[in-house]
Design an enzyme around this catalytic site. Structure first.
Site, short mmCIF file in Angstrom:
data_model
loop_
_atom_site.label_atom_id
_atom_site.label_comp_id
_atom_site.label_asym_id
_atom_site.label_seq_id
_atom_site.Cartn_x
_atom_site.Cartn_y
_atom_site.Cartn_z
N GLU A 25 0.83 -1.21 0.00
CA GLU A 25 0.00 0.00 0.00
C GLU A 25 0.86 1.26 0.00
OE1 GLU A 25 -2.73 2.60 3.02
OE2 GLU A 25 -2.49 0.47 3.46
N SER B 287 -4.26 5.39 0.14
CA SER B 287 -5.60 4.92 0.48
C SER B 287 -6.54 6.10 0.30
CB SER B 287 -5.63 4.40 1.91
OG SER B 287 -6.86 3.77 2.20
#
Length: 459
Positions: free
Chosen positions: A381, A384
């Site tokens: 990641e 987000s």
């Protein structure tokens, strides 16, 4: 925060949303507790209003009795008003107590997922939407960023541990400049091409600011706090659990705690707290490059090596304030803005939609962007992007007024990493590494690096 009136009128949808999220304790028991408290609160309010109305009527009747020289009746009415005064004070205290109990319950309930969010208990139910770019191939075994940075003599975890403890790093020379170059590139892209206004916000915020974006009270253990040397001169706000509106209360005790921001989402989103924004100013788009501070209490033992998960890191944050009708389209736009950063850096990535069991507390829908890290051989990641609907707006009392409308509505809030600067540094090191240990500078960063084209070991 969810609207108690909405919960009362949509009990089935409420239960389904929490069950889809895997919420504990069982939502059925929670719903009963909420409805019981709500019923007690409304009954207490009605009794209080009845007592106030009777007091007002009796006070008027005292004047009439005195005018008619009926001293006995006047005395009886004065005794009744005195008794009602005590009853009203008790009723107000009971209402405040029930308000707090209901608010505490509502503040711990997550946002409900949008209808198109995949249902699942964890990240295994996430759905990949697209992949962009091809992971690079190497004629050698690619190294992880920590190995590269330490071999260059420009990434120092040992000294950072001596200064601050675990999960900190000291960047030196060209790597310190590369981190700054990444942030400057992102800010320039978002402000000149993507329509965001740059903000330089405070890094220390009050309780109610953290509450507004749902970092408090649920995630208090993940935050860093500090004590003021003197008490604040402005009392904190309280929230009406019925409407979600923030109300001022001079009677609230002063607090002396400030919080280091875990993300610039906190101060940026709260820019509209307690405001009524004109609809013509929406969507409002702001961005900031700030340090972020997280205790990582829930991540013990995870990513302890390197810069993946640190107590202090920097991030370029994107925040949008919209009308309800704009928020879905704005969510797609924000995600595209974050993706464009990676495209221009030439970094392979994939975008996924998070399942109900993997979303953040305040989000109704979240897209995660994961960048390819050759040293780990995995996507990780790096951004987000979440649509929170009116969940945060209710906690902040952030509203807007449509043209020629008398009533106000809650805004929708969105936030996203545009992108995490430290993780972008990691991705550049791993994707642009050469066998001799040097790192090529991506083309778009060269103007920010003073013409440096390759990062080599410090002499």
């Amino acid at each position: 925060m969810l609207d108690i009136r909405w919960i009362r009128d949509n009990q089935g949808v409420f239960l389904k949303g929490l069950n889809d999220r895997g919420f504990e304790p069982p939502p059925e028991a929670l719903l009963k507790q909420i409805l019981d408290l709500d019923e007690q609160r409304r009954a207490a309010i009605q009794q209080l209003q009845d007592a106030q109305a009777r007091r007002n009527a009796a006070s008027k009747d005292i004047g009439k009795a005195k005018a008619g020289k009926d001293e006995a009746e006047a005395k009886r009415l004065m005794d009744e008003v005195a008794a009602l005064k005590t009853k009203i004070q008790d009723g107000e205290e009971k209402e405040r107590d029930l308000d707090k109990q209901l608010l505490d319950l509502l503040a711990g309930i997550p946002n409900l997922p949008a209808d198109d969010v995949p249902i699942g208990v964890d990240e295994k139910a996430n759905v990949e939407l697209r992949k962009v770019g091809t992971p690079p191939t190497f004629s050698f075994q690619p190294k992880q960023h920590s190995e590269i940075g330490e071999a260059l003599g420009l990434m120092d975890f040992e000294t950072a541990a001596k200064l601050s403890g675990a999960r900190f790093v000291v960047l030196k020379g060209a790597l310190a400049r590369l981190e700054r170059a990444l942030a400057q590139f992102m800010l320039d892209l978002h402000t000149t091409e993507n329509g965001y206004t740059e903000i330089n916000p405070p890094l220390l915020v009050r309780d109610d600011t953290m509450f507004g974006t749902a970092q408090l009270p649920k995630f208090q253990d993940d935050q860093f706090s500090m004590r003021r040397s003197s008490p604040p001169d402005v009392p904190p706000d309280e929230v009406d659990p019925t409407t979600g509106a923030v109300v001022k209360s001079a009677a609230t005790p002063l607090r002396d705690t400030l919080w280091l921001i875990p993300t610039a989402e906190v101060p940026l989103t709260n820019l509209v707290r307690d405001d009524i924004t004109d609809e013509t100013k929406l969507p409002m788009r702001v961005t900031a490059w700030t340090p972020c501070f997280r205790a990582e209490a829930g991540a013990a033992g995870r990513d302890t090596r390197g810069m993946i998960r640190q107590h202090q890191f920097s991030k370029v944050e994107l925040v949008s304030i919209t009308t309800p009708e704009q928020s879905q389209e704005e969510h797609e736009r924000m995600t595209a803005c974050a993706e464009e950063v990676l495209k221009r850096l030439g970094l392979p990535f994939r975008t996924i939609v998070l399942s109900t069991g993997d979303m953040g507390f305040a989000a109704k829908k979240t897209y995660d962007i994961e960048v390819w890290l050759p040293g780990q051989g995995a996507y990780r990641e790096i951004s987000s992007c979440s649509n929170c609907g009116d969940f945060q707006a209710r906690r902040m009392n952030a509203r807007y007024r449509a043209k020629e409308a008398k009533a106000t509505q809650f805004v929708h809030t969105l936030n996203g990493s545009g992108i995490a600067v430290g993780r972008a540094l990691i991705a550049v090191l791993e994707n642009y590494q050469d066998e001799d240990g040097s790192v090529r500078v991506p083309e778009v960063l060269k103007p920010y690096m003073g013409g440096i084209e390759r990062i080599e070991r410090a002499p």
